[in-house]
Design an enzyme around this catalytic site. Structure first.
Site, PDB file in Angstrom:
ATOM      1  CG  HIS A  20      -2.206  -0.708   1.225  1.00  0.00           C
ATOM      2  ND1 HIS A  20      -3.835  -0.180   0.458  1.00  0.00           N
ATOM      3  CD2 HIS A  20      -2.068  -2.221   1.250  1.00  0.00           C
ATOM      4  CE1 HIS A  20      -3.991  -1.535   0.807  1.00  0.00           C
ATOM      5  NE2 HIS A  20      -3.253  -3.081   1.003  1.00  0.00           N
TER       6      HIS A  20
ATOM      7  CG  ASP B 137       0.006   9.416   0.392  1.00  0.00           C
ATOM      8  OD1 ASP B 137      -0.187   8.054   1.242  1.00  0.00           O
ATOM      9  OD2 ASP B 137      -1.179  10.571   0.999  1.00  0.00           O
TER      10      ASP B 137
HETATM   11  P1  ADQ Z   1      -2.224   5.847   4.934  1.00  0.00           P
HETATM   12  O1  ADQ Z   1      -1.347   6.596   4.724  1.00  0.00           O
HETATM   13  O2  ADQ Z   1      -3.671   5.977   5.700  1.00  0.00           O
HETATM   14  O3  ADQ Z   1      -2.873   4.728   4.357  1.00  0.00           O
HETATM   15  P2  ADQ Z   1      -4.493   7.181   3.339  1.00  0.00           P
HETATM   16  O4  ADQ Z   1      -4.796   6.896   1.646  1.00  0.00           O
HETATM   17  O5  ADQ Z   1      -5.555   8.959   3.156  1.00  0.00           O
HETATM   18  O6  ADQ Z   1      -3.745   7.195   4.443  1.00  0.00           O
HETATM   19  O7  ADQ Z   1      -6.079   6.504   4.034  1.00  0.00           O
HETATM   20  C1  ADQ Z   1      -6.605   7.133   4.892  1.00  0.00           C
HETATM   21  C2  ADQ Z   1      -8.338   6.939   5.310  1.00  0.00           C
HETATM   22  O8  ADQ Z   1      -7.877   7.434   6.915  1.00  0.00           O
HETATM   23  C3  ADQ Z   1      -9.294   7.871   4.444  1.00  0.00           C
HETATM   24  O9  ADQ Z   1     -10.301   6.860   3.570  1.00  0.00           O
HETATM   25  C4  ADQ Z   1      -9.723   8.748   5.193  1.00  0.00           C
HETATM   26  O10 ADQ Z   1     -10.957   8.875   5.301  1.00  0.00           O
HETATM   27  C5  ADQ Z   1      -9.291   8.418   6.526  1.00  0.00           C
HETATM   28  N1  ADQ Z   1      -8.719   9.171   7.681  1.00  0.00           N
HETATM   29  C6  ADQ Z   1      -7.916   9.703   7.354  1.00  0.00           C
HETATM   30  N2  ADQ Z   1      -8.206  11.255   9.003  1.00  0.00           N
HETATM   31  C7  ADQ Z   1      -9.290  10.939   9.225  1.00  0.00           C
HETATM   32  C8  ADQ Z   1     -10.368  11.778   9.647  1.00  0.00           C
HETATM   33  N3  ADQ Z   1      -9.652  12.459  10.679  1.00  0.00           N
HETATM   34  N4  ADQ Z   1     -11.101  11.245  10.526  1.00  0.00           N
HETATM   35  C9  ADQ Z   1     -11.468  10.456   9.960  1.00  0.00           C
HETATM   36  N5  ADQ Z   1     -10.762   9.579   8.692  1.00  0.00           N
HETATM   37  C10 ADQ Z   1      -9.530   9.774   8.563  1.00  0.00           C
HETATM   38  C11 ADQ Z   1      -2.448   3.870   3.449  1.00  0.00           C
HETATM   39  C12 ADQ Z   1      -1.084   4.719   2.180  1.00  0.00           C
HETATM   40  C13 ADQ Z   1      -1.897   4.675   1.563  1.00  0.00           C
HETATM   41  C14 ADQ Z   1      -2.971   4.312   0.531  1.00  0.00           C
HETATM   42  C15 ADQ Z   1      -3.784   3.780   1.600  1.00  0.00           C
HETATM   43  C16 ADQ Z   1      -4.347   2.587   0.587  1.00  0.00           C
HETATM   44  O11 ADQ Z   1      -0.656   5.246   3.293  1.00  0.00           O
HETATM   45  O12 ADQ Z   1      -0.779   5.344   0.497  1.00  0.00           O
HETATM   46  O13 ADQ Z   1      -3.871   4.773   0.319  1.00  0.00           O
HETATM   47  O14 ADQ Z   1      -3.424   2.654   2.556  1.00  0.00           O
HETATM   48  O15 ADQ Z   1      -3.515   1.612   0.107  1.00  0.00           O
END
Ligand code: ADQ
Length: 459
Positions: free
Chosen positions: A160, A367
């Site tokens: 990921h 990311d």
């Molecule tokens: P993350 O690093 O956690 O994921 P991201 O892809 O942005 O990053 O996913 C975060 C998730 O958490 C989103 O669904 C978002 O809505 C939720 N989230 C973030 N902040 C929040 C908040 N304050 N309240 C509620 N929900 C919140 C890892 C990798 C990424 C990759 C994903 C999936 O680092 O690059 O996209 O896995 O593969």
């Protein structure tokens, strides 16, 4: 999925978290995606419960038709495997932060031990025609350990996070051993072509691999290495617009923004998300455009994560200080330029907030993908959409080319993009949004699941 009756899917990831729409940010996009996979294709989702104890008991539960099987980790496991090798060695290194990656033998031992325990625990529950799908950097050697225990099923692995360039990866003392274990899988998936290229470059140079199309051969084992970008549940996100929490959040934001444009940032509090650089870029914008004072504000939602790790405590302190300083310098009696909220929100609330925001500011330094960018696009009003400002270093930038792409290290770039987004005419906003929406609609989470699983079946 059309042929779901044929085989069960065994999903193995570090954490198992059953998503609930009222959860306040307790789970990220990964949990939502994996849960969706198992709702379509029957099977088991195996991993850590999130609890710490010395029990080795495997606990089964069924939630919304999805069977989960969880185990606890001991305190030592959490320290060495999760806080240690996963989050103090691999995470920083794979996010290009050589300066804070730590290399401790104990971490490596803990990582190996937990992967071994996972394999021992799950092995007896695997049936001969199950497809096994292992997720993320916590579990890279798991497939190899399962093979050594006689498991001959098809096994896939999906990373990921980014795959670092070869020169960075070689800073990991055991880089070769770690990468070799990936050749126990049948399919290895990456989020983008860029990460896939880096992987191919590494194996060609360090493992003497033979590469033909998607197939890579090393020491008698052939794997398929593919780019398979993860998506969101776009349909669900669009439908969630009419959820009462989304409507309430939207109205609250609109009421509290009267006469002001909302810029939103939503991230786990992690140094890879570029929050300090984002705040600096926003401050540059305020300094360059004093005429925008009190006409705009930044809502940054950033729930703390991994607080047992020092670098995460450091970034939290730094952001508290930086937001205070910016507010102290620029605020007026009736205007605060940054609303900085350190807590999670339910997914429906997030949808309402995204929709009310004129700008989605998504500027990670690195990311794997970044699902927030896709969620922001999904939540927009098609007749009056906001503008996505996206880091060129997020995996999502390979797909969302109509976003305003920025260099997240450049305060001037961020400041300029904010001003351009605020000035952007409605027709241009609609045009850009449409092409991004088409992309996240056709390449959603179900497309991702199907693509990866079909690759496993091909082999
Ligand atoms: P993350 O690093 O956690 O994921 P991201 O892809 O942005 O990053 O996913 C975060 C998730 O958490 C989103 O669904 C978002 O809505 C939720 N989230 C973030 N902040 C929040 C908040 N304050 N309240 C509620 N929900 C919140 C890892 C990798 C990424 C990759 C994903 C999936 O680092 O690059 O996209 O896995 O593969």
């Amino acid at each position: 999925m059309e042929d779901s009756a044929l085989s069960r899917l065994i999903v193995i990831s570090n954490r198992v978290q059953v998503p609930r729409s009222d959860d306040e940010g307790a789970q990220g996009g990964l949990a939502v995606a994996l849960f969706a996979a198992l709702r379509q294709q029957k099977g088991i989702w195996f991993g850590w419960s999130g609890d710490t104890s010395d029990s080795r008991e495997l606990r089964f539960e069924v939630n919304s038709d999805v069977t989960t099987a969880t185990i606890d980790l001991s305190e030592q496991d959490v320290e060495e495997y999760y806080n240690g090798y996963a989050n103090r060695t691999l995470w920083p290194l794979f996010h290009y932060r050589l300066d804070i990656a730590e290399h401790e033998r104990d971490f490596q031992g803990g990582y190996r031990r937990v992967n071994q325990n996972f394999a021992d625990t799950i092995k007896s529950h695997i049936q001969s025609d199950d497809l096994i799908w292992v997720h993320d950097y916590h579990l890279i050697p798991l497939g190899d350990i399962l093979r050594s225990k006689g498991i001959q099923n098809k096994i896939g692995f999906f990373l990921h996070i980014p795959w670092p360039p070869k020169r960075l990866l070689t800073a990991l003392p055991e880089h070769r051993e770690l990468v070799e274990t990936l050749f126990a899988y049948d399919v290895v998936g990456f989020q983008t072509e860029e990460w896939l290229d880096s992987f191919r470059d590494y194996v060609a140079n360090h493992l003497d691999a033979t590469i033909e199309g998607d197939e890579i051969r090393v020491g008698g084992r052939t794997i398929r290495a593919i780019a398979c970008p993860i998506g969101i549940d776009t349909k669900d996100f669009v439908e969630a617009r009419s959820h009462k929490d989304a409507i309430t959040a939207y109205s609250r934001m609109v009421e509290s923004s009267i006469g002001r444009d909302l810029i939103v940032g939503v991230d786990r509090l992690d140094y890879s998300k570029g929050l300090q650089e984002r705040f600096t870029g926003y401050e540059r914008f305020l300094s360059k455009h004093p005429e925008r004072a009190a006409k705009v504000y930044l809502l940054q939602i950033a729930p703390p994560t991994r607080e047992a790790v020092q670098s995460y405590r450091d970034i939290r302190m730094a952001l508290n200080a930086q937001s205070g300083l910016i507010n102290g310098t620029h605020a007026d009696i009736d205007w605060v330029p940054i609303r900085y909220v350190n807590r999670g929100m339910s997914r429906s609330m997030l949808g309402g907030i995204y929709r009310a925001a004129r700008i989605g500011l998504v500027t990670p330094l690195r990311d794997g993908m970044n699902l927030v960018a896709k969620e922001y696009v999904a939540a927009q009003d098609p007749d009056d959409p906001g503008v996505l400002i996206l880091s060129q270093f997020a995996g999502a930038a390979e797909q969302l080319k109509e976003a305003l792409l920025v260099n997240p290290y450049s305060a001037d770039d961020i400041a300029e993009a904010i001003e351009n987004a605020l000035r952007m005419p409605r027709e241009e906003r609609i045009e850009r949004w449409k092409s991004m929406f088409d992309c996240i609609k056709s390449q959603d989470v179900n497309w991702w699941l199907k693509k990866f699983i079909n690759e496993m079946k091909k082999f």
